[in-house]
Design a protein around this motif. Structure first.
Motif, short mmCIF file in Angstrom:
data_model
loop_
_atom_site.label_atom_id
_atom_site.label_comp_id
_atom_site.label_asym_id
_atom_site.label_seq_id
_atom_site.Cartn_x
_atom_site.Cartn_y
_atom_site.Cartn_z
N ASP A 45 0.99 -1.12 -0.01
CA ASP A 45 0.12 -0.05 -0.02
C ASP A 45 0.94 1.30 -0.04
N TYR A 57 1.33 13.99 -0.42
CA TYR A 57 0.10 13.09 -0.18
C TYR A 57 0.14 12.09 1.05
N TYR A 58 -0.49 11.95 1.85
CA TYR A 58 -0.41 10.78 2.93
C TYR A 58 -1.49 9.77 3.05
N ALA A 59 -1.28 8.63 3.17
CA ALA A 59 -2.43 7.90 3.53
C ALA A 59 -2.72 8.25 4.96
N ASP A 60 -4.03 7.92 5.25
CA ASP A 60 -4.74 8.13 6.71
C ASP A 60 -3.76 7.72 7.94
N SER A 61 -3.31 6.53 7.64
CA SER A 61 -2.40 5.95 8.55
C SER A 61 -1.19 6.51 8.88
N LYS A 63 -0.76 10.11 8.51
CA LYS A 63 -1.08 11.65 8.74
C LYS A 63 -0.54 11.67 10.46
N ASP A 88 2.92 -0.63 12.16
CA ASP A 88 3.68 0.11 11.15
C ASP A 88 4.79 -1.01 10.70
#
Length: 117
Positions: A45, A57-61, A63, A88
């Motif tokens: 991912d 851009y960051y994935a929600d996980s 941020k 993680d």
């Protein structure tokens, strides 16, 4: 063209790591550059990516805990990871869209991050 990722390791929950990805070879320019991760038994991912101009851009996980940056002069990508959690834990890969005679995407070899609870 080669991408080499390094900086992974074993860290306790709440700790920090800084990953780096160095690009080498006959490189014209690097467009979007990103970090992906793949946990055991799961798909790979996108974690974060950044354009040549610095838009991230960051994935929600990711941020609020992970920060992506790049040094265009050094052809190096970074991922500062703070407040690490056991979830993680994964192999982290860098991926870049690179002009080198043609435009294509390249993958680094991956670096393992293990977060213990």
């Amino acid at each position: 063209v080669q991408l080499q990722a390094f900086g992974g390791g074993l860290v306790q929950a709440g700790g920090s790591l800084r990953l780096s990805c160095a690009a080498s070879g006959s490189i014209g320019s690097i467009n979007t550059w990103g970090w992906y991760r793949q946990a055991p038994g799961k798909q790979r991912d996108l974690v974060a990516d950044i354009t040549r101009g610095g838009s991230a851009y960051y994935a929600d996980s990711a941020k609020g805990r992970l920060t992506i940056s790049r040094d265009n002069a050094k052809n190096t990508l970074y991922l500062q990871m703070n407040s690490l959690k056991p979830e993680d834990t994964a192999v982290y890969y860098c991926n870049a869209e690179i002009w080198s005679q043609t435009l294509r995407r390249y993958w680094g070899q991956g670096t393992l991050v293990t977060v213990s609870s």
